[in-house]
Design a protein around this motif. Structure first.
Motif, short mmCIF file in Angstrom:
data_model
loop_
_atom_site.label_atom_id
_atom_site.label_comp_id
_atom_site.label_asym_id
_atom_site.label_seq_id
_atom_site.Cartn_x
_atom_site.Cartn_y
_atom_site.Cartn_z
N MET A 1 0.89 -1.30 0.07
CA MET A 1 0.02 0.15 0.06
C MET A 1 0.83 1.22 0.01
SD MET A 1 -2.88 1.03 2.77
CE MET A 1 -4.14 0.29 2.03
N SER A 2 0.67 2.10 -0.92
CA SER A 2 1.59 3.28 -1.02
C SER A 2 0.85 4.45 -0.14
CB SER A 2 1.45 3.95 -2.32
OG SER A 2 0.11 4.18 -2.48
N SER A 3 1.80 5.34 0.36
CA SER A 3 1.35 6.49 1.27
C SER A 3 1.77 7.65 0.51
CB SER A 3 2.29 6.19 2.66
OG SER A 3 3.50 6.30 2.57
N LYS A 4 1.14 8.75 1.27
CA LYS A 4 1.68 10.13 0.60
C LYS A 4 1.54 10.94 1.86
CE LYS A 4 -2.90 11.95 -0.51
NZ LYS A 4 -3.80 12.69 -1.37
N ALA A 5 2.36 12.21 2.12
CA ALA A 5 2.49 13.00 3.14
C ALA A 5 1.27 14.04 2.85
CB ALA A 5 3.89 13.76 2.88
N ILE A 6 0.62 14.09 4.20
CA ILE A 6 -0.35 15.14 4.25
C ILE A 6 0.11 16.17 5.32
CG2 ILE A 6 -2.41 13.65 3.29
CD1 ILE A 6 -3.34 13.60 6.33
N ASP A 7 -0.25 17.29 5.21
CA ASP A 7 0.00 18.38 6.29
C ASP A 7 -0.88 18.28 7.52
OD1 ASP A 7 2.40 18.85 5.18
OD2 ASP A 7 1.33 20.92 3.95
N ILE A 8 -0.52 18.56 8.74
CA ILE A 8 -1.31 18.39 9.91
C ILE A 8 -0.71 19.54 10.81
CG2 ILE A 8 -1.77 17.34 12.07
CD1 ILE A 8 -3.02 15.89 9.55
N THR A 9 -1.76 20.47 11.16
CA THR A 9 -1.27 21.62 12.12
C THR A 9 -1.75 21.40 13.56
OG1 THR A 9 -1.46 22.87 10.29
CG2 THR A 9 -1.38 24.01 12.52
N LEU A 10 -0.59 21.38 14.35
CA LEU A 10 -0.88 21.13 15.81
C LEU A 10 -0.16 22.17 16.58
CD1 LEU A 10 -0.05 17.59 16.05
CD2 LEU A 10 -2.34 18.33 16.06
N THR A 14 3.17 23.19 11.57
CA THR A 14 2.60 22.04 10.65
C THR A 14 3.61 21.27 10.41
OG1 THR A 14 1.49 23.98 9.45
CG2 THR A 14 1.77 22.07 8.15
N TYR A 15 3.13 19.93 10.46
CA TYR A 15 3.94 18.81 10.44
C TYR A 15 3.45 17.95 8.98
CZ TYR A 15 4.44 19.69 15.13
OH TYR A 15 4.76 20.38 16.67
N SER A 16 4.23 17.57 8.32
CA SER A 16 4.18 16.54 7.14
C SER A 16 4.27 15.37 7.65
CB SER A 16 5.29 16.96 6.07
OG SER A 16 4.81 16.27 4.83
N ILE A 17 3.28 14.51 7.36
CA ILE A 17 2.97 13.17 8.14
C ILE A 17 2.58 12.07 6.79
CG2 ILE A 17 1.74 11.54 9.61
CD1 ILE A 17 3.05 13.83 11.10
N ALA A 18 3.30 11.19 6.87
CA ALA A 18 3.28 10.03 5.71
C ALA A 18 1.83 9.37 6.20
CB ALA A 18 4.33 8.80 5.68
N PRO A 20 -1.10 6.32 4.76
CA PRO A 20 -1.45 5.36 3.80
C PRO A 20 -2.61 6.10 2.75
CG PRO A 20 -1.55 4.29 5.63
CD PRO A 20 -1.35 5.72 6.04
N GLU A 21 -2.60 5.71 1.60
CA GLU A 21 -3.75 6.11 0.61
C GLU A 21 -4.97 5.94 1.11
OE1 GLU A 21 -3.00 6.75 -3.58
OE2 GLU A 21 -1.10 6.84 -3.21
N GLY A 22 -6.01 6.66 1.10
CA GLY A 22 -7.30 6.30 1.47
C GLY A 22 -7.39 6.30 2.97
N ARG A 23 -6.57 6.81 3.70
CA ARG A 23 -6.67 6.90 5.29
C ARG A 23 -6.57 8.43 5.39
NH1 ARG A 23 -9.57 4.06 7.31
NH2 ARG A 23 -8.65 4.20 9.34
N GLU A 24 -6.34 9.20 4.53
CA GLU A 24 -6.21 10.82 4.94
C GLU A 24 -7.42 11.33 6.03
OE1 GLU A 24 -4.39 9.80 0.96
OE2 GLU A 24 -6.49 9.49 1.68
N ALA A 25 -8.45 10.92 5.60
CA ALA A 25 -9.50 11.46 6.16
C ALA A 25 -9.45 11.10 7.86
CB ALA A 25 -10.94 11.12 5.64
N ARG A 28 -6.72 13.07 9.42
CA ARG A 28 -7.36 14.45 9.72
C ARG A 28 -8.11 14.21 10.92
NH1 ARG A 28 -6.30 15.11 4.05
NH2 ARG A 28 -4.76 16.60 3.95
N HIS A 29 -9.05 13.45 11.06
CA HIS A 29 -9.93 13.40 12.27
C HIS A 29 -9.16 13.24 13.46
CE1 HIS A 29 -13.70 12.29 14.16
NE2 HIS A 29 -13.07 11.40 14.92
N VAL A 30 -8.19 12.15 13.60
CA VAL A 30 -7.51 12.17 14.65
C VAL A 30 -6.67 13.17 15.12
CG1 VAL A 30 -5.46 10.76 15.68
CG2 VAL A 30 -7.27 9.54 14.53
#
Length: 102
Positions: A1-10, A14-18, A20-25, A28-30
């Motif tokens: 399963m491939s992954s991509k980086a998404i940005d999370i702000t805490l 802002t942190y760039s977090i790897a 898995p594709e399809g688990r971004e939502a 982000r919820h967590v």
């Protein structure tokens, strides 16, 4: 399963977090829930570092997880007891049926 980086702000960073594709939502919820907890802790405490806020949040989340695990274990125990009762009831009914058929 491939992954991509998404940005999370805490707490403004802002942190760039790897992820898995399809688990971004889900991530982000967590992250949104964590941000709420961090912000709440920051508002209730006086001049503590980000590290201390993160440790407090981790302890709170760990405690919540432990409570849920204990609830799940109790539920599993209750279900095992109910299944055992159901099995013994069925066994008695089958034995009664077999004796009546003789």
């Amino acid at each position: 399963m491939s992954s991509k980086a998404i940005d999370i702000t805490l707490l403004g960073r802002t942190y760039s977090i790897a992820c898995p594709e399809g688990r971004e939502a889900a991530l982000r919820h967590v992250a949104n829930n964590l941000e709420k907890q961090l912000t709440s802790l920051k508002a209730r405490t006086n001049n503590i570092s980000r590290e201390e806020i993160a440790i407090m949040a981790a302890l709170n989340i760990g405690y919540e997880l432990l409570e849920e695990q204990q609830k799940n274990q109790e539920y599993i125990k209750q279900m095992d007891e109910k299944i055992g009762l159901l099995q013994s009831t069925l066994e008695v009914a089958l034995v009664d049926r077999a004796t009546k058929a003789d």
